[in-house]
Design a protein around this motif. Structure first.
Motif, PDB file in Angstrom:
ATOM      1  N   PRO A  78       4.382   2.861  -1.350  1.00 33.32           N
ATOM      2  CA  PRO A  78       5.660   2.577  -2.039  1.00 33.32           C
ATOM      3  C   PRO A  78       6.901   2.780  -1.488  1.00 33.32           C
ATOM      4  O   PRO A  78       7.674   2.300  -1.626  1.00 33.32           O
ATOM      5  CB  PRO A  78       5.338   3.554  -3.305  1.00 33.32           C
ATOM      6  N   ARG A  79       6.633   3.970  -0.500  1.00 32.70           N
ATOM      7  CA  ARG A  79       7.838   4.424   0.123  1.00 32.70           C
ATOM      8  C   ARG A  79       8.500   3.222   1.075  1.00 32.70           C
ATOM      9  O   ARG A  79       9.664   3.234   1.688  1.00 32.70           O
ATOM     10  CB  ARG A  79       7.612   5.811   1.018  1.00 32.70           C
TER      11      ARG A  79
ATOM     12  N   LEU B 169       0.718  -1.314  -0.048  1.00 38.60           N
ATOM     13  CA  LEU B 169       0.081   0.154   0.004  1.00 38.60           C
ATOM     14  C   LEU B 169       0.741   1.212   0.075  1.00 38.60           C
ATOM     15  O   LEU B 169       0.347   2.253  -0.369  1.00 38.60           O
ATOM     16  CB  LEU B 169      -0.958   0.171   1.256  1.00 38.60           C
TER      17      LEU B 169
ATOM     18  N   HIS C  34       8.757  10.111  -4.156  1.00 39.87           N
ATOM     19  CA  HIS C  34       9.838   9.923  -3.541  1.00 39.87           C
ATOM     20  C   HIS C  34      11.042   9.349  -4.558  1.00 39.87           C
ATOM     21  O   HIS C  34      12.196   9.565  -4.078  1.00 39.87           O
ATOM     22  CB  HIS C  34       9.562   9.228  -2.434  1.00 39.87           C
TER      23      HIS C  34
ATOM     24  N   TYR D 293       7.270   6.569  -8.334  1.00 43.04           N
ATOM     25  CA  TYR D 293       6.333   7.547  -7.249  1.00 43.04           C
ATOM     26  C   TYR D 293       7.263   8.803  -6.902  1.00 43.04           C
ATOM     27  O   TYR D 293       8.328   8.797  -7.124  1.00 43.04           O
ATOM     28  CB  TYR D 293       6.402   6.543  -5.968  1.00 43.04           C
TER      29      TYR D 293
ATOM     30  N   PRO E 148       2.158  10.965  -2.163  1.00 36.48           N
ATOM     31  CA  PRO E 148       3.037  10.222  -2.138  1.00 36.48           C
ATOM     32  C   PRO E 148       2.921   8.626  -2.414  1.00 36.48           C
ATOM     33  O   PRO E 148       3.663   7.734  -2.832  1.00 36.48           O
ATOM     34  CB  PRO E 148       3.522  10.178  -0.825  1.00 36.48           C
ATOM     35  N   VAL E 149       1.538   8.344  -2.692  1.00 41.24           N
ATOM     36  CA  VAL E 149       1.274   6.870  -2.811  1.00 41.24           C
ATOM     37  C   VAL E 149       0.670   6.509  -4.164  1.00 41.24           C
ATOM     38  O   VAL E 149      -0.023   5.610  -4.425  1.00 41.24           O
ATOM     39  CB  VAL E 149       0.333   6.260  -1.540  1.00 41.24           C
TER      40      VAL E 149
ATOM     41  N   ARG F 216       8.734  -0.019   0.287  1.00 43.91           N
ATOM     42  CA  ARG F 216       9.249  -0.776  -0.756  1.00 43.91           C
ATOM     43  C   ARG F 216      10.814  -1.009  -0.655  1.00 43.91           C
ATOM     44  O   ARG F 216      11.367  -1.818  -0.941  1.00 43.91           O
ATOM     45  CB  ARG F 216       8.590  -1.047  -1.984  1.00 43.91           C
ATOM     46  N   THR F 217      11.266   0.212  -0.549  1.00 45.49           N
ATOM     47  CA  THR F 217      12.755   0.462  -0.689  1.00 45.49           C
ATOM     48  C   THR F 217      13.546   0.040   0.598  1.00 45.49           C
ATOM     49  O   THR F 217      13.028   0.258   1.550  1.00 45.49           O
ATOM     50  CB  THR F 217      13.147   1.633  -1.211  1.00 45.49           C
TER      51      THR F 217
END
Lengths: 353, 278
Positions: free
Chosen positions: A349-350, A347, B153, B151, B105-106, A352-353
């Motif tokens: 993306p931040r 949910l 970021h 995305y 951001p998402v 995931r890294t």
């Protein structure tokens, strides 16, 4: 440079090996955590000032019986050997026998846990389906009457003792109005009619198409689940409100409005999409605490769940049952955590890294 | 030039405080043709709020009152919030300061651009996708297909701001309000982004309100400049005539701009006069 990772086939290969790696990592984490959990519960079981032998043989057993059982239980052995023995059994699904039910603990857990699972799941569904929208609306109508109403509803939710609300609920809805069924999971007349598949009575009866049983199980479930659902709702709606307030004055919300996104979509898609991680954490925590078994609720409603089982075992020094139950709860916690971790990645993306 | 694109008479924006209402914009007049208008002023001078008032986006509990506000001849001073939505994005759009905070951001950036397109132009998925790649290319993004799937970021500041511009320009609005669009960027990137903005505005014959605190930037980029102080316009002139402004605040600002080759031991500071705020 980020762009390099985002091109064509390399991107996909990266993703696949990434997933495999993640799964492996999760599996390792799960195994390690569970091992630690078994170790700690085992230690607690050995450290507490309860004589497991006495619990088995009773006060009036002869010295010989006592000695024989003591040997059978392996209490003489050094503690690390005991642990390996216990671990070996647990791995095979053998948690020992419960003293009070004289069934294997595994059998008991299979009986009691589904009752808790059914109650907790129903309550969480109610709490989430009603609580999240309530929190969102309270946030978008901050300071207006609807915000105050949800605040009061929430306040009542966590300031009233649950056993009191349970008894009032039973008195009014069962005893006076006869709208719902009373304590227990089923009326005796319906007991044992449905083959247990999942152990969740509503699900099993629906699966077998036994709608009478289904209605009866549901009418038993509705009051305790509604009550616990109300508590969950109170908590989740307050948390959702504060998460939403944090998002609604972010710049990207202004951007969405400036580009002409209708307000409803701004709120339910842009803002709500950004609170998923904390929201899921809150929901999972409240679900996990319900899965531990809501002892008070289960007591008031004579609901044969995990909370009731473990409490009763504790009072009777039934250590095998206590250890088995604790282990189950621990395992649930770990699994829920892992599940949430995966959801975060999905949910946000931040993450995931 | 027949009809002004935007006309504002006596715009006032006030916020209630514990000690009564505080007026932040105090009787602003503005007439905008097909031109690039710069609004300069220090923090708190009311320039950003003016931009938001034009879009009906003054945050609560702020209160807006205006004698006349018309956009392309249409009176928008009494517009209900729901009707403002019709205007926003489609006809008036806005680029915000920092792409780090102003993009969702998402959501993939491509999806965010597509969303604007869907809202205002409609059309199928495939068409929206194709158009999104086009507009990404138009803001000089080198690999639009890859960037589509990133995305926020994962973008640099300059790329983020170009994505922002693409997102706001895809429905081809008639007026763009750029609120400090380059303040969060490195100096070298600033110029690139400005050049892109300038090209697009010129190509499409858009009007632009460029809000900034950077006098030099505004002077070189805009046709006309308003200087705001304490919620009022204190000076209005052509950008080319900025050197000849009269108002002491504007003069003070200009003389505090450092210049290469100047032989000044110290930059003069601005001596404020309580009279300016009257």
């Amino acid at each position: 440079m980020v762009l390099n990772g985002g091109r064509g086939g390399g991107h996909h290969r990266l993703l696949v090996s990434g997933v495999a790696y993640e799964l492996l990592r999760f599996a390792a984490m799960l195994a390690l955590t569970l091992l630690g959990l078994i170790f700690i519960t085992f230690l607690i079981g050995r450290v507490v000032p309860i004589d497991p032998v006495l619990a088995v043989v009773g006060d009036r057993a002869s010295a010989e019986t006592y000695a024989r059982v003591r040997e059978e239980l392996g209490i003489d052995l050094p503690i690390h050997q005991q642990f390996w023995l216990y671990l070996g059994k647990v791995v095979q699904g053998d948690f020992g026998t419960s003293v009070i039910t004289s069934q294997t603990v595994l059998h008991d857990l299979r009986q009691y846990f589904p009752a808790t699972l059914e109650l907790a799941t129903a309550a969480t569904l109610i709490g989430v389906l009603a609580g999240v929208p309530m929190g969102v609306i309270a946030a978008t109508h901050r300071g207006r009457w609807i915000d105050h109403v949800t605040r009061i509803v929430g306040l009542v939710g966590y300031s009233m003792p649950v056993f009191w609300m349970g008894m009032v609920g039973l008195l009014v809805l069962y005893s006076w109005l006869d709208l719902v069924s009373g304590p227990g999971r089923l009326d005796i007349a319906y007991d044992g009619l449905v083959e247990p598949v999942t152990g969740l009575l509503t699900v099993d009866s629906a699966l077998s198409g036994d709608w009478d049983v289904f209605r009866n199980a549901l009418s038993h479930l509705v009051l305790p689940a509604g009550l616990l659902g109300y508590l969950t709702l109170a908590y989740i709606s307050r948390m959702t409100r504060s998460f939403m307030l944090g998002q609604l004055n972010q710049e990207y919300i202004l951007t969405a409005r400036a580009k002409g996104v209708p307000e409803r979509r701004v709120v339910w898609r842009h803002a709500l999409g950004n609170i998923m991680v904390p929201l899921i954490t809150v929901i999972a925590l409240s679900y996990a605490s319900l899965l531990e078994g809501a002892v008070l609720t289960e007591t008031v409603f004579a609901w044969p769940g995990l909370g009731l089982y473990i409490t009763r075992s504790l009072f009777n020094a039934d250590m095998n049952a206590v250890l088995g139950g604790t282990l189950l709860i621990g395992a649930i916690f770990v699994c829920l955590n892992v599940f949430c971790d995966m959801l975060y990645r999905l949910l946000d993306p931040r993450a995931r890294t | 030039m027949s009809e002004p694109v935007l006309e504002i008479r006596n715009l006032r924006i006030a916020f209630p405080t514990l000690r009564g209402s505080l007026e932040v914009v105090r009787g602003l007049d503005l007439t905008l043709g097909r031109e690039r208008l710069g609004i300069v002023g220090e923090s708190g001078s009311g320039k950003s709020l003016t931009g938001r008032a034009i879009m009906g986006l003054v945050p609560p509990p702020g209160r807006v009152s205006v004698d006349r506000m018309s956009f392309m001849g249409e009176d928008i001073s009494r517009l209900a919030p729901a009707d403002f939505v019709r205007l926003r994005g489609r006809r008036i759009s806005m680029v915000l300061q920092d792409p780090k905070f102003s993009l969702n951001p998402v959501m993939k950036v491509g999806r965010q651009i597509e969303e604007t397109y869907h809202l205002h132009v409609g059309g199928g998925r495939r068409q929206a996708y194709a158009r999104t790649l086009e507009v990404l290319a138009a803001v000089k993004i080198r690999d639009p297909e890859a960037v589509y799937h990133l995305y926020p970021h994962q973008l640099s500041g300059g790329m983020g701001q170009r994505v922002m511009i693409a997102m706001m320009l895809i429905p081809e609005p008639q007026l763009l309000i750029a609120d400090e669009p380059t303040s969060a960027l490195d100096v070298t990137i600033q110029l690139q982004v400005l050049a892109i903005l300038e090209d697009l505005v010129r190509e499409r014959g858009m009007s632009l309100i460029f809000i900034s605190h950077d006098l030099g930037l505004v002077a070189s980029f805009c046709d006309r400049v308003l200087i705001m102080y304490a919620g009022k316009v204190v000076e209005s002139c052509l950008a080319s005539e900025l050197d000849r402004v009269q108002h002491p605040y504007a003069r003070g600002l200009l003389s505090s701009v450092p210049r290469l080759g100047d032989d000044r031991p110290e930059l003069p500071t601005l001596e404020r006069d309580a009279e300016w705020a009257q």
